[in-house]
Design an enzyme around this catalytic site. Structure first.
Site, PDB file in Angstrom:
ATOM      1  N   CYS A  34       7.979 -26.094  30.406  1.00 12.91           N
ATOM      2  CA  CYS A  34       7.205 -27.722  30.813  1.00 12.91           C
ATOM      3  C   CYS A  34       6.353 -27.356  31.955  1.00 12.91           C
ATOM      4  O   CYS A  34       5.821 -28.225  32.423  1.00 12.91           O
ATOM      5  CB  CYS A  34       7.907 -28.503  30.778  1.00 12.91           C
ATOM      6  SG  CYS A  34       9.453 -28.492  32.118  1.00 12.91           S
ATOM      7  N   ASP A  36       7.645 -27.637  34.970  1.00 11.53           N
ATOM      8  CA  ASP A  36       8.294 -28.337  35.942  1.00 11.53           C
ATOM      9  C   ASP A  36       8.888 -27.312  37.032  1.00 11.53           C
ATOM     10  O   ASP A  36       9.289 -26.170  36.744  1.00 11.53           O
ATOM     11  CB  ASP A  36       9.729 -29.396  35.240  1.00 11.53           C
ATOM     12  CG  ASP A  36       8.985 -30.438  34.627  1.00 11.53           C
ATOM     13  OD1 ASP A  36       7.848 -30.969  34.774  1.00 11.53           O
ATOM     14  OD2 ASP A  36       9.649 -31.008  34.059  1.00 11.53           O
ATOM     15  N   CYS A 108      16.184 -28.800  30.898  1.00  8.07           N
ATOM     16  CA  CYS A 108      16.267 -29.287  32.030  1.00  8.07           C
ATOM     17  C   CYS A 108      17.242 -29.174  32.911  1.00  8.07           C
ATOM     18  O   CYS A 108      17.295 -28.815  34.128  1.00  8.07           O
ATOM     19  CB  CYS A 108      15.839 -30.716  31.789  1.00  8.07           C
ATOM     20  SG  CYS A 108      14.622 -31.385  30.517  1.00  8.07           S
TER      21      CYS A 108
HETATM   22 FE1  FES Z   1      10.982 -29.839  32.005  1.00  8.73          FE
HETATM   23 FE2  FES Z   1      12.583 -31.670  32.109  1.00  8.73          FE
HETATM   24  S1  FES Z   1      11.048 -31.221  30.913  1.00  8.73           S
HETATM   25  S2  FES Z   1      12.628 -29.857  33.503  1.00  8.73           S
END
Ligand code: FES
Length: 159
Positions: A34, A36, A108
């Site tokens: 994602c 992140d 995550c």
């Molecule tokens: Fe990627 Fe939560 S959606 S760390």
């Protein structure tokens, strides 16, 4: 309480956010799923019995609520543990207080586990970590080349 609600509450009341000066270990990871990012700072202390345990930990996340919630839980959970005890914690254990995570949120919690590994066992670099472990730059600095691809959520509060 439902998992979604538990995640939201844990993220909103998250603890130990922000950079830590003079940390003994720093782990930075980024998710290929994602985009992140998460950085953990860890400070150790020596116990009277000679054990070196984690005194405190903090985190900064440019990530989703679940990553923030699990990172907050992890910084509390690893306190008082040795590095190897902390490394033994799985992503499921770190996220357990939130309930069973939905499949799309499992990565995550894995991001937090990988940040722990990056900080405490950098030689076993997490597979999804493509981020330099240099403590000289801030997480924001490291985002500069990747901006546009990554969600940014700044958590300036330290507590
Ligand atoms: Fe990627 Fe939560 S959606 S760390």
């Amino acid at each position: 309480m439902e998992t979604t609600e538990a995640i939201e509450q844990a993220a909103l009341s998250s603890k130990n956010r922000g950079e830590m000066a003079h940390a003994d270990a720093i782990g930075t990871v980024g998710s290929e799923n994602c985009g992140d990012m998460l950085r953990l700072w860890i400070k150790f202390k020596d116990e009277k019995d000679g054990r070196r345990v984690i005194d405190k930990a903090s985190f900064q996340s440019f990530g989703c609520q679940t990553a923030i919630a699990v990172a907050s839980l992890a910084t509390e959970m690893i306190r008082g543990k040795t590095a190897s005890e902390a490394l033994a914690l799985s992503s499921q254990e770190l996220a357990a207080p939130l309930g069973a995570l939905p499949p799309m949120k499992i990565h995550c919690a894995q991001l937090v586990e990988e940040a722990l590994q990056a900080a405490l066992a950098p030689e076993k670099k997490a597979p999804s970590s493509k981020i330099s472990q240099s403590p000289a730059s801030t997480l924001v600095d490291q985002l500069q080349p990747a901006q546009g691809k990554i969600k940014i959520r700044i958590n300036p509060r330290t507590s």
